[in-house]
Design a protein around this motif. Structure first.
Motif, PDB file in Angstrom:
ATOM      1  N   ASP A   1      -9.503   2.752   0.854  1.00 23.55           N
ATOM      2  CA  ASP A   1      -8.450   2.035   0.133  1.00 23.55           C
ATOM      3  C   ASP A   1      -8.940   1.721  -1.276  1.00 23.55           C
ATOM      4  O   ASP A   1      -9.909   0.996  -1.471  1.00 23.55           O
TER       5      ASP A   1
ATOM      6  N   LEU B   1       0.519  -0.364  -7.407  1.00 28.28           N
ATOM      7  CA  LEU B   1       1.472   0.505  -6.733  1.00 28.28           C
ATOM      8  C   LEU B   1       2.561   0.972  -7.692  1.00 28.28           C
ATOM      9  O   LEU B   1       2.894   0.271  -8.660  1.00 28.28           O
TER      10      LEU B   1
ATOM     11  N   ARG C   1      -3.683   3.806  -1.897  1.00 28.56           N
ATOM     12  CA  ARG C   1      -3.606   2.907  -3.047  1.00 28.56           C
ATOM     13  C   ARG C   1      -3.132   1.534  -2.584  1.00 28.56           C
ATOM     14  O   ARG C   1      -2.162   1.419  -1.833  1.00 28.56           O
ATOM     15  N   THR C   2      -3.787   0.482  -3.073  1.00 31.68           N
ATOM     16  CA  THR C   2      -3.362  -0.879  -2.772  1.00 31.68           C
ATOM     17  C   THR C   2      -4.007  -1.840  -3.765  1.00 31.68           C
ATOM     18  O   THR C   2      -5.189  -1.673  -4.112  1.00 31.68           O
TER      19      THR C   2
ATOM     20  N   ASN D   1     -12.238  -0.394  -2.248  1.00 28.81           N
ATOM     21  CA  ASN D   1     -12.950   0.761  -2.803  1.00 28.81           C
ATOM     22  C   ASN D   1     -14.107   1.217  -1.916  1.00 28.81           C
ATOM     23  O   ASN D   1     -15.106   1.744  -2.399  1.00 28.81           O
TER      24      ASN D   1
ATOM     25  N   SER E   1      -2.017   8.156  -1.560  1.00 27.61           N
ATOM     26  CA  SER E   1      -2.247   8.714  -2.888  1.00 27.61           C
ATOM     27  C   SER E   1      -1.160   9.726  -3.225  1.00 27.61           C
ATOM     28  O   SER E   1      -0.492  10.257  -2.330  1.00 27.61           O
TER      29      SER E   1
ATOM     30  N   TRP F   1       0.842  -1.186   0.000  1.00 29.78           N
ATOM     31  CA  TRP F   1       0.000   0.000   0.000  1.00 29.78           C
ATOM     32  C   TRP F   1       0.877   1.235   0.000  1.00 29.78           C
ATOM     33  O   TRP F   1       2.047   1.191   0.363  1.00 29.78           O
TER      34      TRP F   1
ATOM     35  N   ARG G   1      -8.471   0.244  -5.074  1.00 26.28           N
ATOM     36  CA  ARG G   1      -7.771  -0.863  -5.723  1.00 26.28           C
ATOM     37  C   ARG G   1      -7.018  -0.330  -6.948  1.00 26.28           C
ATOM     38  O   ARG G   1      -7.576  -0.163  -8.030  1.00 26.28           O
ATOM     39  N   LEU G   2      -5.748  -0.063  -6.758  1.00 26.08           N
ATOM     40  CA  LEU G   2      -4.870   0.426  -7.819  1.00 26.08           C
ATOM     41  C   LEU G   2      -3.500  -0.210  -7.662  1.00 26.08           C
ATOM     42  O   LEU G   2      -3.080  -0.555  -6.549  1.00 26.08           O
TER      43      LEU G   2
END
Length: 463
Positions: A83, A88, A64-65, A70, A43, A40, A85-86
């Motif tokens: 959190d 890293l 971001r993780t 979401n 942002s 994680w 869902r993206l």
């Protein structure tokens, strides 16, 4: 998550926000590490805020993780974590500060939204000023062929006066075959010139805020006093207002004092060695310290009234004010003598405030810059309002910052012929709310207006 424990002071009212704001960043780091391990990071926008030195508690912390759900997690006092869902960024584009996983400055500048520059103007300019050469950011731009972002960054650097970096970005991208259209993402021109050597984001933010806020102060505050009196008469009025000033200033800080106690302590009618079990003991020590500090401040005011530069006088004298303020507590063994040696070397938090004062290492850079701004400021009203505000914003000491800020304000008021001004205890809520608005949202108008009313009232009573 069923709940959590927060350490707080026994005397702190149940449900008060201070303990939560003080624990916020540590709690979030522990929670995110427990839930996501090392997968994680914050942002890009929040990373840039922290990189620029802005540790104010956000209403919503964006993370971001790859494991993100979401969905927001509601926390105390209208704060939350979401959190997302993206993927890293690469490991080389991440780092850790105080157990928080954040993006490096170049990587965050590459991926932050265009709106960051207008929504977080001071943070954006501060973090851009940390870049000393285009080579720090060009590899990221060239590797992905980010011509639009390159144009935006070139415009941003040119806005803060770093035209060499802007030119180098555009030239390097064009040499690599990319078409670049420069575009300034800021809504306004920079209010200060950013030097090539000043890379401290804290100092640059303070310089920007001072320049922007002084205009508001001048529009709000009454002009310097035109009523005439001699120096002896002014100092006599300062003496006459002491009891009232001490009562209200100490009451604002939570001490339980009366004018009778203040007078008794001032005249030497209270012996601390024979009153250690008295419930008034701590209050009396604070009152005695206030009396001693008041005398030191009065000496500084005398110098200012005799034509000495106000900023210089206060820079040279403020350490003595502070020592006098806590000397009785040191003599009584309540405060360690080492606490009076200089500025703080540990974190400090303000009750009920989202504003987190600068880290102790930043204070060493900020205080010399603060006194330079105070010394160079031509307008007494600006020195008084912004002198008070930025002193408590920096919070250079563990304790006593509010009293010191009000002393400083009155020394600066004297430089403009304004009367010594007492902030009434009854207005504490409005006073603290105005400081909070300036600290968190950079809106100085409520604070300037609040002080202007008090000063105007004092000027009217003096004829």
């Amino acid at each position: 998550m069923k709940g959590w424990y927060i350490s707080s002071r026994p005397e702190e009212p149940a449900g008060e926000s201070t303990a939560w704001y003080a624990a916020f960043w540590g709690f979030c780091a522990d929670y995110l590490n427990a839930k996501f391990g090392n997968e994680w990071c914050l942002s890009p926008e929040q990373s840039l805020c922290i990189q620029s030195g802005n540790w104010n508690v956000p209403e919503q912390l964006l993370v971001r993780t790859p494991k993100g759900g979401n969905k927001p997690l509601a926390l105390l006092h209208d704060t939350s974590i979401i959190d997302v869902r993206l993927q890293l960024p690469d490991k080389k584009d991440r780092e850790s500060k105080d157990n928080l996983r954040i993006m490096t400055v170049p990587a965050a500048l590459l991926t932050c939204s265009p709106g960051f520059y207008s929504n977080h103007e001071a943070d954006a300019r501060s973090v851009l000023s940390m870049i000393s050469h285009a080579s720090e950011i060009l590899p990221h731009l060239l590797q992905g062929g980010h011509s639009t972002i390159a144009g935006r960054l070139a415009g941003a650097f040119r806005n803060i006066g770093r035209s060499v970096i802007a030119d180098d970005i555009v030239a390097a991208m064009k040499a690599a075959g990319y078409s670049v259209t420069e575009a300034d993402p800021f809504a306004k021109e920079a209010v200060i010139v950013f030097g090539d050597r000043e890379l401290s984001p804290w100092v640059n933010r303070m310089r920007m805020s001072w320049a922007a806020m002084r205009t508001v102060v001048l529009e709000t505050f009454p002009p310097p006093s035109s009523w005439s009196q001699n120096i002896d008469a002014y100092l006599q009025q300062v003496d006459e207002i002491y009891l009232t000033d001490a009562y209200h200033s100490l009451s604002i800080e939570g001490y339980r004092v009366s004018e009778e106690l203040i007078e008794r302590v001032r005249s030497g009618g209270w012996d601390p060695e024979h009153n250690r079990k008295d419930r008034e003991y701590a209050d009396a020590l604070a009152a005695r310290g206030y009396w001693q500090a008041f005398q030191a401040v009065k000496e500084s005011v005398d110098k200012i009234l005799h034509g000495h530069a106000a900023g210089q006088v206060v820079r040279d004298a403020h350490a003595r004010w502070y020592r006098e303020l806590f000397a009785p507590s040191v003599s009584a063994g309540i405060t360690a003598a080492t606490d009076l040696a200089g500025y703080r070397n540990q974190p400090v938090y303000i009750r009920k405030s989202r504003h987190v004062p600068p880290r102790s290492e930043a204070v060493r850079d900020l205080m010399p810059a603060y006194f330079t701004l105070l010394h160079e400021e031509a307008e007494p009203a600006v020195r008084a309002v912004l002198g008070h505000f930025f002193f408590v914003f920096i919070h250079p000491y563990i304790d006593g910052n509010g009293r010191m800020g009000r002393f400083l304000m009155n020394a600066m008021l004297a430089s403009g012929g304004y009367p010594w001004t007492v902030i009434p205890f009854e207005t504490r809520t409005e006073y603290m709310a105005a400081l909070e608005e300036a600290s968190v949202r950079r809106n100085i108008e409520p604070f300037a207006g609040f002080l202007a009313k008090l000063v105007q009232k004092g000027m009217t009573s003096k004829g």
